[in-house]
Design an enzyme around this catalytic site. Structure first.
Site, PDB file in Angstrom:
ATOM      1  N   GLU A  52      11.216  -0.774  -1.804  1.00 60.60           N
ATOM      2  CA  GLU A  52      10.126   0.087  -1.349  1.00 60.60           C
ATOM      3  C   GLU A  52       9.187  -0.753  -0.487  1.00 60.60           C
ATOM      4  O   GLU A  52       8.755  -1.830  -0.909  1.00 60.60           O
ATOM      5  CB  GLU A  52       9.392   0.659  -2.562  1.00 60.60           C
ATOM      6  N   ASP A  63      -3.687   2.960  -4.208  1.00 57.59           N
ATOM      7  CA  ASP A  63      -3.420   1.529  -4.352  1.00 57.59           C
ATOM      8  C   ASP A  63      -4.496   0.819  -5.161  1.00 57.59           C
ATOM      9  O   ASP A  63      -5.689   1.016  -4.935  1.00 57.59           O
ATOM     10  CB  ASP A  63      -3.320   0.857  -2.980  1.00 57.59           C
TER      11      ASP A  63
END
Length: 259
Positions: A52, A63
């Site tokens: 990924e 995030d």
């Protein structure tokens, strides 16, 4: 037509192995994007299932601090959607790659052009954490004639009916979010997490991978019991940035997990 990513991960599952996906941030290397082939080769040699790759964005809502900082370093190296795709088009790898990014960089690139150009790379999956299910038709029709799967994220707070809706006709894999929060927040799992993952696994027709907060071999073992494998991001991003050589042993062991 079943997408390549789905077939690839299903093959690993049938072989009795746990699926292991490392996450890296594109351009978070002292050489910028020029270091991406080196990082991918390093991971491929350790036996990972797929990779990924994060495309940085200035407002990364999903995030945690480690990946957010990696994104800022990458932006400092002038990483963009165009430069990443150009780099990926030259890449030689046997592994399927998955891009994780936000809707804005794709929109700025141009939806049709983004998918068209991405289809000329080894990328076989796309994760867009801020794209609501109700708006997936912005992207899905563009993917119909490509070999790129749009990977759905399913959170702990998602009810069973909603889960079934999210995963209906999904391709690639189901990204099961292990924590309510951002990436990298380990050690704060809900008591009913294993039950939640088992139920999701039971109704899914494609592999279910657990991510967000996965950081130890104990986590790898635990989540392979109730899903088909794991995604590890912050731990790997941090180790690569700090040149921590011990990460190789962790990745190799996690990638070799047998059911």
């Amino acid at each position: 037509m079943t997408k390549t990513l789905t077939q690839h991960l299903e093959t690993i599952k049938r072989e009795g192995k746990g699926i292991f996906l490392p996450y890296i941030m594109a351009g978070d290397h002292e050489k910028g994007l020029a270091g991406l082939p080196e990082t991918i080769a390093f991971l491929e040699n350790l036996g990972v299932s797929a990779i990924e790759i994060g495309l940085p964005f200035s407002d990364p809502v999903a995030d945690g601090p480690v990946i957010e900082e990696a994104g800022l370093r990458s932006l400092g190296h002038h990483t963009s959607a165009k430069s990443l795709i150009a780099s990926l088009q030259k890449l030689d790898t046997q592994l399927p790659l998955i891009i994780m990014t936000y809707f804005n960089p794709i929109f700025q690139y141009g939806l049709k052009d983004f998918i068209k150009d991405l289809a000329r790379t080894p990328v076989k999956g796309l994760i867009i954490p801020d794209l609501p299910y109700e708006h997936r038709d912005f992207i899905l029709p563009l993917l119909e004639d490509s070999d790129i799967a749009l990977v759905p994220l399913v959170s702990l707070t998602t009810g069973l009916e909603r889960q079934q809706e999210l995963i209906k006709e999904a391709e690639g894999f189901i990204y099961a979010v292990a924590i309510n929060g951002v990436t990298g927040k380990s050690g704060s799992y809900r008591n009913d997490l294993d039950q939640h993952l088992s139920k999701l696994h039971d109704i899914a027709e494609i592999p279910v991978l657990t991510g967000f907060g996965v950081s130890t071999l104990e986590d790898v073992d635990r989540f392979n019991q109730v899903s088909d494998g794991v995604i590890v991001g912050s731990k790997i991003v941090k180790a690569l940035h700090e040149k921590d050589a011990s990460i190789a042993a962790f990745i190799q062991e996690a990638a070799a997990y047998k059911k």
